[in-house]
Structures are given as C-alpha cells and as structure tokens.
Write a protein that holds these residues in place. Sequence first.
Motif, PDB file in Angstrom:
ATOM      1  N   GLU A   1       0.834  -1.203   0.000  1.00  0.00           N
ATOM      2  CA  GLU A   1       0.000   0.000   0.000  1.00  0.00           C
ATOM      3  C   GLU A   1       0.870   1.255   0.000  1.00  0.00           C
ATOM      4  OE1 GLU A   1      -3.700  -2.071   2.434  1.00  0.00           O
ATOM      5  OE2 GLU A   1      -2.438  -0.603   3.446  1.00  0.00           O
ATOM      6  N   PHE A   2       1.930   1.249   0.796  1.00  0.00           N
ATOM      7  CA  PHE A   2       2.839   2.387   0.845  1.00  0.00           C
ATOM      8  C   PHE A   2       3.476   2.630  -0.518  1.00  0.00           C
ATOM      9  CE2 PHE A   2       6.896   4.467   1.504  1.00  0.00           C
ATOM     10  CZ  PHE A   2       6.574   5.500   2.374  1.00  0.00           C
ATOM     11  N   ASP A   3       3.937   1.538  -1.160  1.00  0.00           N
ATOM     12  CA  ASP A   3       4.585   1.655  -2.468  1.00  0.00           C
ATOM     13  C   ASP A   3       3.622   2.178  -3.537  1.00  0.00           C
ATOM     14  OD1 ASP A   3       6.927   0.739  -1.328  1.00  0.00           O
ATOM     15  OD2 ASP A   3       6.735  -1.305  -2.123  1.00  0.00           O
ATOM     16  N   VAL A   4       2.386   1.707  -3.512  1.00  0.00           N
ATOM     17  CA  VAL A   4       1.385   2.183  -4.472  1.00  0.00           C
ATOM     18  C   VAL A   4       1.085   3.656  -4.213  1.00  0.00           C
ATOM     19  CG1 VAL A   4      -1.031   1.975  -5.190  1.00  0.00           C
ATOM     20  CG2 VAL A   4       0.356  -0.082  -4.929  1.00  0.00           C
ATOM     21  N   LEU A   5       0.839   4.002  -2.966  1.00  0.00           N
ATOM     22  CA  LEU A   5       0.525   5.384  -2.611  1.00  0.00           C
ATOM     23  C   LEU A   5       1.671   6.323  -2.988  1.00  0.00           C
ATOM     24  CD1 LEU A   5      -1.731   7.043  -1.358  1.00  0.00           C
ATOM     25  CD2 LEU A   5      -0.717   6.629   0.879  1.00  0.00           C
ATOM     26  N   ASP A   6       2.889   5.831  -2.898  1.00  0.00           N
ATOM     27  CA  ASP A   6       4.071   6.619  -3.256  1.00  0.00           C
ATOM     28  C   ASP A   6       4.033   7.083  -4.714  1.00  0.00           C
ATOM     29  OD1 ASP A   6       6.575   7.709  -2.378  1.00  0.00           O
ATOM     30  OD2 ASP A   6       7.600   6.159  -3.540  1.00  0.00           O
ATOM     31  N   GLU A   7       3.338   6.339  -5.565  1.00  0.00           N
ATOM     32  CA  GLU A   7       3.240   6.678  -6.990  1.00  0.00           C
ATOM     33  C   GLU A   7       2.052   7.572  -7.316  1.00  0.00           C
ATOM     34  OE1 GLU A   7       5.524   5.921  -9.189  1.00  0.00           O
ATOM     35  OE2 GLU A   7       6.694   4.771  -7.730  1.00  0.00           O
TER      36      GLU A   7
ATOM     37  N   GLN B   1      -2.321   8.739 -11.926  1.00  0.00           N
ATOM     38  CA  GLN B   1      -1.621   7.668 -12.632  1.00  0.00           C
ATOM     39  C   GLN B   1      -2.619   6.590 -13.031  1.00  0.00           C
ATOM     40  OE1 GLN B   1       1.302   8.112 -13.551  1.00  0.00           O
ATOM     41  NE2 GLN B   1       2.240   9.510 -12.077  1.00  0.00           N
ATOM     42  N   SER B   2      -2.372   5.975 -14.166  1.00  0.00           N
ATOM     43  CA  SER B   2      -3.218   4.878 -14.632  1.00  0.00           C
ATOM     44  C   SER B   2      -2.788   3.566 -13.986  1.00  0.00           C
ATOM     45  CB  SER B   2      -3.111   4.739 -16.151  1.00  0.00           C
ATOM     46  OG  SER B   2      -1.799   4.296 -16.501  1.00  0.00           O
ATOM     47  N   PHE B   3      -3.671   2.600 -14.044  1.00  0.00           N
ATOM     48  CA  PHE B   3      -3.313   1.279 -13.550  1.00  0.00           C
ATOM     49  C   PHE B   3      -2.128   0.727 -14.348  1.00  0.00           C
ATOM     50  CE2 PHE B   3      -3.377  -3.301 -13.533  1.00  0.00           C
ATOM     51  CZ  PHE B   3      -3.439  -3.570 -12.177  1.00  0.00           C
ATOM     52  N   GLY B   4      -2.119   0.964 -15.660  1.00  0.00           N
ATOM     53  CA  GLY B   4      -1.021   0.511 -16.505  1.00  0.00           C
ATOM     54  C   GLY B   4       0.315   1.061 -16.054  1.00  0.00           C
ATOM     55  N   TYR B   5       0.332   2.320 -15.659  1.00  0.00           N
ATOM     56  CA  TYR B   5       1.563   2.931 -15.144  1.00  0.00           C
ATOM     57  C   TYR B   5       2.013   2.213 -13.872  1.00  0.00           C
ATOM     58  CZ  TYR B   5       4.618   6.159 -12.703  1.00  0.00           C
ATOM     59  OH  TYR B   5       5.675   6.703 -12.004  1.00  0.00           O
ATOM     60  N   LEU B   6       1.068   1.958 -12.965  1.00  0.00           N
ATOM     61  CA  LEU B   6       1.413   1.274 -11.724  1.00  0.00           C
ATOM     62  C   LEU B   6       1.972  -0.118 -11.997  1.00  0.00           C
ATOM     63  CD1 LEU B   6      -1.651   2.292  -9.527  1.00  0.00           C
ATOM     64  CD2 LEU B   6       0.666   3.236  -9.437  1.00  0.00           C
ATOM     65  N   LYS B   7       1.365  -0.810 -12.946  1.00  0.00           N
ATOM     66  CA  LYS B   7       1.813  -2.162 -13.295  1.00  0.00           C
ATOM     67  C   LYS B   7       3.237  -2.133 -13.851  1.00  0.00           C
ATOM     68  CE  LYS B   7       0.354  -4.486 -16.908  1.00  0.00           C
ATOM     69  NZ  LYS B   7      -0.455  -5.166 -17.892  1.00  0.00           N
ATOM     70  N   GLU B   8       3.544  -1.142 -14.667  1.00  0.00           N
ATOM     71  CA  GLU B   8       4.876  -1.035 -15.267  1.00  0.00           C
ATOM     72  C   GLU B   8       5.926  -0.567 -14.261  1.00  0.00           C
ATOM     73  OE1 GLU B   8       4.773   1.465 -18.706  1.00  0.00           O
ATOM     74  OE2 GLU B   8       3.142   0.331 -19.622  1.00  0.00           O
ATOM     75  N   THR B   9       5.527   0.285 -13.323  1.00  0.00           N
ATOM     76  CA  THR B   9       6.464   0.917 -12.409  1.00  0.00           C
ATOM     77  C   THR B   9       6.779   0.067 -11.181  1.00  0.00           C
ATOM     78  OG1 THR B   9       5.627   3.069 -13.101  1.00  0.00           O
ATOM     79  CG2 THR B   9       6.884   3.013 -11.062  1.00  0.00           C
TER      80      THR B   9
END
Length: 83
Positions: free
Chosen positions: A5-11, A16-24
């Motif tokens: 959760e911390f890592d996701v929130l950091d982005e 941001q799109s879900f695709g960005y989160l998946k790639e990052t």
Amino acid sequence: MTENEFDVLDELYFVQSFGYLKETLDLEVSAILEALNSLYHNGLIKCLKTPDEECFNQVDILKEGKGLYFLATKKGLMAHNTI
C-alpha cells in the motif's frame, strides 16, 4: 499500512493509470489491485474514469481497477508522509 500500500501510494502524488502502476511497481497485478482496494476503502486514494473525471459512485476496484486512474487524497498524502 502495508508495504505494498505504501509503495502504491508513493506513486499517486499525481494522477496515474493502472497501466503505469503495473509497469512501475515490482508487484503482481493482484497485489496492486488489493493495495488499491484497501487504500480506496480507507479514503486514501480516489478513482478517476479519465485523468480529469473523478468517479463519484462506489467503485469495485478488484473488477474495474485495470481501466481506472488513481490519485492520493489529502488524507492519503498525510498518512504517507507520517510513516
């Protein structure tokens, strides 16, 4: 708040799109969706249909999350910065 959760929130300081989160992030799709779902239900993020169109109805992130955009809320930013 979990590490995922911390890592996701950091982005999510910016939309941001879900695709960005998946790639990052170095996380499985299911882990990202679970983190987003928890953050959403705790009021730490908001969901958007497009980068400029917020979802005001309840969202099922586990089903719809791959097609959405996300942004940290003020509460989310405060929680992220106090850890």
